[in-house]
Scaffold this motif. Sequence first.
Motif, PDB file in Angstrom:
ATOM      1  N   ILE A 148      50.385  78.544  36.240  1.00 43.46           N
ATOM      2  CA  ILE A 148      50.848  79.674  35.279  1.00 43.46           C
ATOM      3  C   ILE A 148      50.527  79.121  33.574  1.00 43.46           C
ATOM      4  CG2 ILE A 148      52.773  80.496  34.128  1.00 43.46           C
ATOM      5  CD1 ILE A 148      54.110  80.471  37.111  1.00 43.46           C
ATOM      6  N   SER A 152      47.973  80.663  31.052  1.00 44.79           N
ATOM      7  CA  SER A 152      48.449  81.589  29.893  1.00 44.79           C
ATOM      8  C   SER A 152      47.676  81.141  28.651  1.00 44.79           C
ATOM      9  CB  SER A 152      49.876  81.378  29.793  1.00 44.79           C
ATOM     10  OG  SER A 152      50.301  80.061  29.673  1.00 44.79           O
ATOM     11  N   THR A 153      46.894  80.107  28.399  1.00 47.78           N
ATOM     12  CA  THR A 153      46.006  79.811  27.408  1.00 47.78           C
ATOM     13  C   THR A 153      44.808  80.702  27.274  1.00 47.78           C
ATOM     14  OG1 THR A 153      45.010  77.964  28.264  1.00 47.78           O
ATOM     15  CG2 THR A 153      47.176  77.659  27.428  1.00 47.78           C
ATOM     16  N   GLU A 159      49.235  77.641  21.940  1.00 52.08           N
ATOM     17  CA  GLU A 159      48.300  77.362  23.144  1.00 52.08           C
ATOM     18  C   GLU A 159      48.691  75.753  23.168  1.00 52.08           C
ATOM     19  OE1 GLU A 159      44.726  78.839  22.151  1.00 52.08           O
ATOM     20  OE2 GLU A 159      45.181  80.756  23.192  1.00 52.08           O
ATOM     21  N   ILE A 205      51.684  74.728  25.050  1.00 58.59           N
ATOM     22  CA  ILE A 205      51.517  75.203  26.369  1.00 58.59           C
ATOM     23  C   ILE A 205      50.582  74.060  26.970  1.00 58.59           C
ATOM     24  CG2 ILE A 205      50.319  76.780  27.987  1.00 58.59           C
ATOM     25  CD1 ILE A 205      51.391  78.789  26.200  1.00 58.59           C
TER      26      ILE A 205
END
Length: 156
Positions: free
Chosen positions: A53, A57-58, A147, A150
């Motif tokens: 995930i 998501s980046t 990012e 993350i």
Amino acid sequence: MLPRGASSMPPPPNPAPYFPPPRVTLPSGLEILRTFSGAVIFLEIVFGTIVWILVASTQIPLPLLQGWVMFVAVTAWCLSIVFLSVFLFGYANRIAVNWNQADFIFHGATFVFYFGAFLLQAATTSLHYLPRKFNSTTQETILSGREYNISIAASV
């Protein structure tokens, strides 16, 4: 001379030594989750899902590096589910494999691939301050602040 009803052929060999029963010391069913191996497989599934995930998501600034991280996360996740299912549904008792050795090899290979993925994800994260366009007057970094955070979480 042979006695009546006897044959000159030797009896067939016993097939039991050639096909040994499976050696399973790990329990089947839900009891597998109470063992160290079952707990590790369950944690691989949970953390593999989280990595999957987070990397997805980046915006993936370096597709080659993060593509390998995604490949490792998805492949290890699927194989962990299959490996856990073998024990949950009792297939380990039906397949003549040394499950202790298979368990050791599975966890060892998963560790090596996840460690390599960690190094690549950490390398991508370390390029945070590298400019995106070298000939530009504006300073855009490869990873934005969100990012970057993350990517740190995915690396850990």
